[in-house]
Write a protein that holds these residues in place. Sequence first.
Motif, PDB file in Angstrom:
ATOM      1  N   GLU A 146       0.821  -1.206   0.000  1.00 18.46           N
ATOM      2  CA  GLU A 146       0.000   0.000   0.000  1.00 18.46           C
ATOM      3  C   GLU A 146       0.855   1.256   0.000  1.00 18.46           C
ATOM      4  O   GLU A 146       1.895   1.308   0.649  1.00 18.46           O
ATOM      5  CB  GLU A 146      -0.934  -0.009   1.201  1.00 18.46           C
ATOM      6  CG  GLU A 146      -1.901  -1.181   1.157  1.00 18.46           C
ATOM      7  CD  GLU A 146      -3.031  -1.073   2.161  1.00 18.46           C
ATOM      8  OE1 GLU A 146      -3.410   0.053   2.505  1.00 18.46           O
ATOM      9  OE2 GLU A 146      -3.531  -2.125   2.568  1.00 18.46           O
ATOM     10  N   HIS A 147       0.381   2.250  -0.745  1.00 18.63           N
ATOM     11  CA  HIS A 147       0.997   3.573  -0.783  1.00 18.63           C
ATOM     12  C   HIS A 147      -0.063   4.533  -0.241  1.00 18.63           C
ATOM     13  O   HIS A 147      -1.045   4.806  -0.941  1.00 18.63           O
ATOM     14  CB  HIS A 147       1.368   3.965  -2.218  1.00 18.63           C
ATOM     15  CG  HIS A 147       2.243   2.974  -2.916  1.00 18.63           C
ATOM     16  ND1 HIS A 147       3.606   3.027  -2.881  1.00 18.63           N
ATOM     17  CD2 HIS A 147       1.929   1.890  -3.670  1.00 18.63           C
ATOM     18  CE1 HIS A 147       4.111   2.035  -3.590  1.00 18.63           C
ATOM     19  NE2 HIS A 147       3.106   1.327  -4.076  1.00 18.63           N
ATOM     20  N   VAL A 160      -8.872   6.059  -4.007  1.00 21.99           N
ATOM     21  CA  VAL A 160      -8.104   4.820  -3.867  1.00 21.99           C
ATOM     22  C   VAL A 160      -8.021   4.121  -5.221  1.00 21.99           C
ATOM     23  O   VAL A 160      -9.029   3.965  -5.910  1.00 21.99           O
ATOM     24  CB  VAL A 160      -8.753   3.881  -2.826  1.00 21.99           C
ATOM     25  CG1 VAL A 160      -8.021   2.550  -2.752  1.00 21.99           C
ATOM     26  CG2 VAL A 160      -8.798   4.555  -1.453  1.00 21.99           C
ATOM     27  N   THR A 216      -6.798   0.515  -7.002  1.00 23.91           N
ATOM     28  CA  THR A 216      -6.426  -0.878  -6.797  1.00 23.91           C
ATOM     29  C   THR A 216      -5.720  -1.352  -8.069  1.00 23.91           C
ATOM     30  O   THR A 216      -6.277  -1.256  -9.161  1.00 23.91           O
ATOM     31  CB  THR A 216      -7.666  -1.747  -6.514  1.00 23.91           C
ATOM     32  OG1 THR A 216      -8.279  -1.275  -5.306  1.00 23.91           O
ATOM     33  CG2 THR A 216      -7.288  -3.209  -6.348  1.00 23.91           C
ATOM     34  N   SER A 271      -4.324   7.127  -2.812  1.00 30.17           N
ATOM     35  CA  SER A 271      -3.916   5.937  -2.069  1.00 30.17           C
ATOM     36  C   SER A 271      -3.889   4.805  -3.090  1.00 30.17           C
ATOM     37  O   SER A 271      -4.814   4.672  -3.887  1.00 30.17           O
ATOM     38  CB  SER A 271      -4.919   5.590  -0.964  1.00 30.17           C
ATOM     39  OG  SER A 271      -4.885   6.558   0.055  1.00 30.17           O
ATOM     40  N   ARG A 290      -3.204   0.620  -3.809  1.00 26.64           N
ATOM     41  CA  ARG A 290      -3.109  -0.743  -3.267  1.00 26.64           C
ATOM     42  C   ARG A 290      -2.670  -1.672  -4.392  1.00 26.64           C
ATOM     43  O   ARG A 290      -3.364  -1.799  -5.390  1.00 26.64           O
ATOM     44  CB  ARG A 290      -4.481  -1.177  -2.753  1.00 26.64           C
ATOM     45  CG  ARG A 290      -5.088  -0.196  -1.779  1.00 26.64           C
ATOM     46  CD  ARG A 290      -6.589  -0.392  -1.587  1.00 26.64           C
ATOM     47  NE  ARG A 290      -6.892  -1.673  -0.993  1.00 26.64           N
ATOM     48  CZ  ARG A 290      -7.588  -2.646  -1.584  1.00 26.64           C
ATOM     49  NH1 ARG A 290      -8.078  -2.492  -2.790  1.00 26.64           N
ATOM     50  NH2 ARG A 290      -7.836  -3.762  -0.958  1.00 26.64           N
TER      51      ARG A 290
END
Length: 185
Positions: A3-4, A11, A13, A40, A42
Motif C-alpha cells: 500500500e501507498h 483509492v 487498486t 492511495s 493498493r
Amino acid sequence: MKEHPGDPNRVATILPGRAYPPGFPLLRYCVMLLVDRGWSVREVCWGHGERTTPEEAAWESALALDQVSAARHLVVAKSLGGWALPHVVERGLPGVWLTPVLTSPEVAEAAARLTAPSLVVGGTSDQFWDGHAGIGPGARVLELSGADHALEHGTDVGRSLDALRQVVDAVAAFLDELEGESNAS
C-alpha cells in the motif's frame, strides 16, 4: 498487498498480470502517476503467483474491490487482472485496462458493458487482443500498432519506449479527465 498511503477518498487498486507484477514498467508508471497525484494505491499480489488461474484472479479481485469504500475507486489492471472486469462493471468503477484478454468471452462481454470512464489499451501484435471487440460507451481505446502483450516491440528498444510513453501519457490524460469530473461534482 503493498500500500501507498494517500488521499483516503481516492483509492486505486492495481491488479497485476500473471507474469507481470506491479513493479514492471506499465504498472509501475501507473502507480507512480497515482502516488504523485495523491491517490492511495493498493498493489494486489496473486495468491498463487504465476500459477493463478483466471477464475482465482476474478475471485481475488472481487475480494480486493470489496475492501474499498472510498468515494472514488479506480482499478488499474494488466492482462490477468482484466478478469476483474465483470466485477468492476457491476460496481460501476472507472478503470485502466492494460492488455485485457479480449479473446476471453467473459472479459470481452464485460468490456462491451463498460459505462464508467475507462481506458482500454492493447497492441495489434498481442494474441489476446481483439481490435474488433465491442468496447462499451464509457471507454476510450488506445491501440498500439505492432505492440505485443507487454505493449513492447520485441527487441526494438526505441519503439518499445515510445509505446510505454504513449501509454503513460494516455493514463495521465485519463486521470486528468477523471479528476476533473470529480472536481466538477
